[in-house]
Design an enzyme around this catalytic site. Structure first.
Site, PDB file in Angstrom:
ATOM      1  N   LYS A  25       0.901  13.783   1.960  1.00  0.00           N
ATOM      2  CA  LYS A  25       0.577  13.567   3.382  1.00  0.00           C
ATOM      3  C   LYS A  25       1.569  14.263   4.284  1.00  0.00           C
ATOM      4  O   LYS A  25       2.765  14.259   3.997  1.00  0.00           O
ATOM      5  CB  LYS A  25       0.673  12.067   3.689  1.00  0.00           C
ATOM      6  CG  LYS A  25      -0.649  11.418   3.912  1.00  0.00           C
ATOM      7  CD  LYS A  25      -0.495   9.953   4.155  1.00  0.00           C
ATOM      8  CE  LYS A  25       0.318   9.183   3.202  1.00  0.00           C
ATOM      9  NZ  LYS A  25       0.551   9.295   1.911  1.00  0.00           N
ATOM     10  N   GLU A  85      -3.043   1.602  -8.474  1.00  0.00           N
ATOM     11  CA  GLU A  85      -1.896   0.892  -7.873  1.00  0.00           C
ATOM     12  C   GLU A  85      -2.324  -0.201  -6.892  1.00  0.00           C
ATOM     13  O   GLU A  85      -3.492  -0.266  -6.492  1.00  0.00           O
ATOM     14  CB  GLU A  85      -0.970   1.889  -7.168  1.00  0.00           C
ATOM     15  CG  GLU A  85      -1.616   2.585  -5.975  1.00  0.00           C
ATOM     16  CD  GLU A  85      -0.612   3.033  -4.920  1.00  0.00           C
ATOM     17  OE1 GLU A  85       0.142   2.188  -4.411  1.00  0.00           O
ATOM     18  OE2 GLU A  85      -0.618   4.236  -4.585  1.00  0.00           O
TER      19      GLU A  85
HETATM   20  N1  PSU Z   1       0.513   6.981   0.616  1.00  0.00           N
HETATM   21  C1  PSU Z   1      -0.655   6.452   1.066  1.00  0.00           C
HETATM   22  N2  PSU Z   1      -0.873   5.138   0.934  1.00  0.00           N
HETATM   23  C2  PSU Z   1       0.036   4.326   0.354  1.00  0.00           C
HETATM   24  C3  PSU Z   1       1.262   4.901  -0.151  1.00  0.00           C
HETATM   25  C4  PSU Z   1       1.455   6.229   0.014  1.00  0.00           C
HETATM   26  O1  PSU Z   1      -1.476   7.162   1.606  1.00  0.00           O
HETATM   27  O2  PSU Z   1      -0.214   3.125   0.256  1.00  0.00           O
HETATM   28  C5  PSU Z   1       2.230   4.023  -0.860  1.00  0.00           C
HETATM   29  C6  PSU Z   1       2.210   4.331  -2.365  1.00  0.00           C
HETATM   30  O3  PSU Z   1       2.269   3.113  -3.072  1.00  0.00           O
HETATM   31  C7  PSU Z   1       3.487   5.109  -2.569  1.00  0.00           C
HETATM   32  C8  PSU Z   1       4.389   4.474  -1.549  1.00  0.00           C
HETATM   33  O4  PSU Z   1       3.996   5.009  -3.864  1.00  0.00           O
HETATM   34  O5  PSU Z   1       3.564   4.286  -0.417  1.00  0.00           O
HETATM   35  C9  PSU Z   1       5.589   5.326  -1.217  1.00  0.00           C
HETATM   36  O6  PSU Z   1       6.473   4.580  -0.472  1.00  0.00           O
HETATM   37  P1  PSU Z   1       8.013   5.005  -0.358  1.00  0.00           P
HETATM   38  O7  PSU Z   1       8.011   6.303   0.391  1.00  0.00           O
HETATM   39  O8  PSU Z   1       8.659   3.882   0.398  1.00  0.00           O
HETATM   40  O9  PSU Z   1       8.518   5.142  -1.769  1.00  0.00           O
END
Ligand code: PSU
Ligand code: MN
Length: 305
Positions: free
Chosen positions: A161, A26
């Site tokens: 996390k 990604e």
């Molecule tokens: N967790 C991480 N690093 C990240 C993300 C999550 O440790 O960069 C990013 C990923 O791309 C994940 C997104 O899909 O955050 C989730 O964001 P949201 O909760 O806004 O959907």
């Protein structure tokens, strides 16, 4: 078949045609997940780890409105330098990023969509989004979870996390029929740490079993992804007390500053990094490499999936 708006790099296209293993990667992690230049260094090294383990990497992003599967080192550098100027792009953003010919950093959800369009079934990242703490009221639930419910891509990650509510995230995934597998562990890993005290559905020790399970799932038409939770290597895992304290402080800052929605994950990651003087970033990078290796091994078993 050429799909509209989609551009697959020559290398990835050839690998897919020849039945070689391919691993999707990604780009939100590049532009929103880590600071420059560590983000670019990491993204390039992750690709190398995939190659060293016998698969072809396909880093995914949207560049000037084109959905790209397999971007170049120059494009990775560009996304890394632009950082948060690049839009964080989840499922709902894709049409407008295309229509306005913008750059988009793909989240887990949108990377799964593009990987699926290209025919890539295995994807490695750091962590997935989930149900945020307080999510039962705020309804802040990442679109990643819905995508896992419907799109046929397996995501290798280091668990969930603890900036999120792990229990609610697990409940949501259960409701949506998404298997959560612990690779070599009975417990859901919590990204920076190997444990969370929450059980996973299945402990699997062998990529052959993962490949068989994915094959069975998809051949039966049980659509959706799978979360393959791979604990951070012991050597890089953090002291739970230190990281949890940092996360609590970061959450308090977010609350104070009224940070919400798509901005909250990048905000918390950056805050945790500064509170831990960069230690969390180091762990984050190492766990991504570890996931890239497992994903490559799985992709090699999975070309029939
Ligand atoms: N967790 C991480 N690093 C990240 C993300 C999550 O440790 O960069 C990013 C990923 O791309 C994940 C997104 O899909 O955050 C989730 O964001 P949201 O909760 O806004 O959907
Ligand atoms: Mn959200």
């Amino acid at each position: 078949m050429k799909k509209e708006h989609l551009e697959i790099s020559k290398e990835v296209q050839e690998a897919l045609q020849n039945g070689q293993p391919v691993v999707a990667l990604e780009s939100t992690i590049i532009s929103h997940g880590m600071p420059y230049p560590k983000n670019v260094e990491t993204a390039l090294k992750v690709e190398q780890v995939v190659r060293d383990n016998g698969a072809i990497p396909a880093t995914i992003a949207i560049i000037k409105g084109t959905l790209k599967v397999g971007i170049s080192a120059e494009e990775i550098d560009y996304l890394g330098k632009q950082g948060t100027l690049v839009r964080k792009t989840s499922r709902r953003d894709i049409p407008f990023i295309i229509a306005n010919k913008l750059d988009g950093a793909t989240t887990v959800a949108s990377t799964m969509i593009l990987a699926d369009l290209a025919g890539i079934r295995i994807f490695a990242t750091g962590g997935i989004g989930g149900v945020h703490r307080g999510g039962a009221l705020s309804m802040d639930i990442s679109a990643d979870l819905e995508e896992l419910a419907k799109t046929n891509v397996a995501v290798v990650c280091a668990g969930v996390k603890s900036i999120l509510d792990l229990e609610l995230t697990m409940e949501y995934l259960e409701t949506k029929g998404v298997p959560v597998v612990g690779f070599g562990t009975n417990e859901l890993p919590a990204f920076y740490t190997r444990t969370s005290r929450l059980p996973v559905d299945y402990k699997v020790d062998d990529v052959k079993i993962l490949a068989k399970a994915l094959n069975a799932k998809w051949k039966l038409g049980l659509n959706g992804g799978m979360v393959i939770a791979n604990p951070i290597p012991e050597a890089y895992s953090m002291d739970p007390e230190i990281i949890n304290e940092a996360i609590d402080k970061a959450l308090a800052h977010a609350e104070e500053q009224g940070i919400k929605g798509k901005h909250i994950t990048p905000f918390l990651l950056a805050k945790v990094e500064s509170i831990t003087s960069g230690n969390s970033l180091f762990s984050n990078i190492q766990l991504v490499y570890n996931n890239a290796k497992l994903a490559a091994e799985l992709a090699k078993e999975c070309h029939y999936c």
